[in-house]
Scaffold this active site. Structure first.
Site, short mmCIF file in Angstrom:
data_model
loop_
_atom_site.label_atom_id
_atom_site.label_comp_id
_atom_site.label_asym_id
_atom_site.label_seq_id
_atom_site.Cartn_x
_atom_site.Cartn_y
_atom_site.Cartn_z
N ASP A 161 41.60 -48.35 44.97
CA ASP A 161 42.60 -49.08 44.20
C ASP A 161 42.24 -50.56 44.18
O ASP A 161 41.99 -51.14 45.24
CB ASP A 161 43.96 -48.95 44.91
CG ASP A 161 44.98 -48.21 44.09
OD1 ASP A 161 44.82 -48.12 42.86
OD2 ASP A 161 45.95 -47.73 44.70
N GLU A 211 52.34 -41.56 37.11
CA GLU A 211 53.25 -41.56 38.26
C GLU A 211 54.70 -41.57 37.82
O GLU A 211 55.13 -42.47 37.07
CB GLU A 211 52.96 -42.78 39.17
CG GLU A 211 53.90 -42.81 40.39
CD GLU A 211 53.45 -43.71 41.53
OE1 GLU A 211 52.33 -44.23 41.48
OE2 GLU A 211 54.25 -43.87 42.48
N GLU A 246 46.35 -50.36 38.06
CA GLU A 246 47.70 -50.08 37.54
C GLU A 246 47.91 -50.81 36.23
O GLU A 246 47.39 -51.92 36.03
CB GLU A 246 48.75 -50.53 38.57
CG GLU A 246 48.79 -49.62 39.77
CD GLU A 246 49.92 -49.98 40.74
OE1 GLU A 246 50.86 -50.71 40.36
OE2 GLU A 246 49.84 -49.51 41.89
N ASP A 301 46.25 -48.48 47.44
CA ASP A 301 46.84 -49.67 48.05
C ASP A 301 48.17 -49.31 48.73
O ASP A 301 48.80 -50.17 49.35
CB ASP A 301 46.98 -50.83 47.05
CG ASP A 301 47.88 -50.49 45.89
OD1 ASP A 301 48.39 -49.36 45.80
OD2 ASP A 301 48.09 -51.39 45.03
N SER A 302 48.54 -48.02 48.66
CA SER A 302 49.65 -47.51 49.49
C SER A 302 49.31 -47.70 50.96
O SER A 302 50.18 -47.57 51.83
CB SER A 302 49.91 -46.03 49.19
OG SER A 302 48.69 -45.30 49.17
N LYS A 327 40.54 -47.87 40.52
CA LYS A 327 41.79 -47.56 39.81
C LYS A 327 42.57 -48.84 39.58
O LYS A 327 42.66 -49.69 40.48
CB LYS A 327 42.62 -46.55 40.59
CG LYS A 327 43.97 -46.25 39.92
CD LYS A 327 44.64 -45.03 40.51
CE LYS A 327 45.43 -45.28 41.77
NZ LYS A 327 46.49 -46.30 41.66
O1 KIV Z 1 48.21 -46.33 46.10
C1 KIV Z 1 48.29 -45.10 45.96
O2 KIV Z 1 48.31 -44.32 46.92
C2 KIV Z 1 48.37 -44.56 44.61
C3 KIV Z 1 48.70 -43.11 44.46
C4 KIV Z 1 50.15 -42.92 44.63
C5 KIV Z 1 48.23 -42.57 43.18
O3 KIV Z 1 48.22 -45.28 43.68
#
Ligand code: KIV
Length: 274
Positions: free
Chosen positions: A80, A179, A112, A41-42, A110
């Site tokens: 994510d 992280e 968080e 989600d970056s 994934k």
């Molecule tokens: O969103 C993302 O790119 C991430 C990575 C930094 C692991 O969660």
């Protein structure tokens, strides 16, 4: 790569993971033999120009994950879960996770860490969807964990992180992203749990490493965290190419005959007015 192959790598060789958000980048990352591709989600920060990862939702994440999926032949593909899909709406977490598998061709999702993380993780895994955990600096809830800082720097918070990793393993996660935590704490966690740890700003002892592709290629200059290593510096190259194009168009040096199409003289003569 499948989930079991990734799990089997623990203790044998380090696992490689990079983010990708579009077809051409994913094509190259997959071709280079990276084990895991994460549609992070970056995306919000490094591609869409938004301030916070909480500003992307299911439509954006699915759209980009589908593009990445079309390019991936060998890497394990993980997406994510965006903030709104499980933290804001926990009752919709399974439906949303399922969409990444059935609509976008992912092998897992994934999540968080957040207050309700274990319950949500359990529900998604019960629906047979593999989950990668993510603890330490969790950008979706950065305001609740004292901002974008290294986490677990005192005994109390470090013990909490160790506990979170153990609980996620018990719930059935297949791997955990660590992280921004001290390398010794990442090492402790990596030794305590049997599933792989993938570090970002968590030192050399993790079972694998992940970076945001735009950071490591020098394609995102708004800020660069301490843990980023730039393996290339593409921004100046792109800028130079774009400036060269602009100058050549203005100076009428482009296009040349090499980049143009021709019509035979006799055909041209047949056109009225010539
Ligand atoms: O969103 C993302 O790119 C991430 C990575 C930094 C692991 O969660």
């Amino acid at each position: 790569m499948d989930i079991n192959e990734i799990k089997d790598l623990k203790g044998k060789r380090k696992i490689t993971m990079l983010t990708a958000y579009d077809y051409p980048t994913a094509y190259l990352v997959d071709k280079a033999g990276i084990d895991i591709i994460l549609v992070g989600d970056s995306l919000a920060n490094v591609v869409l120009g938004l301030e916070s990862t909480t500003q992307v939702g299911m439509p954006e994440m699915l759209h980009h994950t589908k593009a990445v999926s079309r390019a991936v032949k060998n890497s394990l593909l993980i997406a994510d879960m965006p903030y709104s899909s499980y933290q804001l709406n926990p009752h919709e977490c399974v439906i949303n996770a399922q969409r990444f598998i059935t609509e976008a061709g992912c092998q897992g999702v994934k999540l968080e860490w957040f207050d309700n993380c274990l319950k949500v993780t359990e529900q998604i895994i019960r629906a047979q969807i593999p989950v990668m955990g993510h603890i330490g600096l969790t950008p979706q809830t950065a305001d609740k964990i004292n901002g974008f800082k290294c986490q677990g720097k005192d005994a109390k918070t470090a013990s909490r992180l160790i506990n979170q990793a153990e609980e996620l393993e018990k719930k059935g996660c297949f791997a955990i992203v660590l992280e921004c935590l001290p390398d010794k704490i990442a090492e402790l966690i990596t030794k305590k749990i049997k599933i792989p740890t993938i570090g970002i700003g968590a030192g050399i002892h993790c079972d694998g490493q992940v970076l945001v592709i735009n950071d490591m290629l020098g394609l995102f200059d708004r800020y660069t965290p301490k843990f980023v290593k730039k393996y290339a510096d593409l921004s100046p190259l792109i800028l130079e190419a774009v400036q060269n194009f602009k100058n050549e168009v203005i100076q009428e040096k482009f296009p040349t005959p090499q980049h143009s199409f021709i019509i035979k003289e006799e055909e041209l003569k047949k056109i009225n007015g010539h």
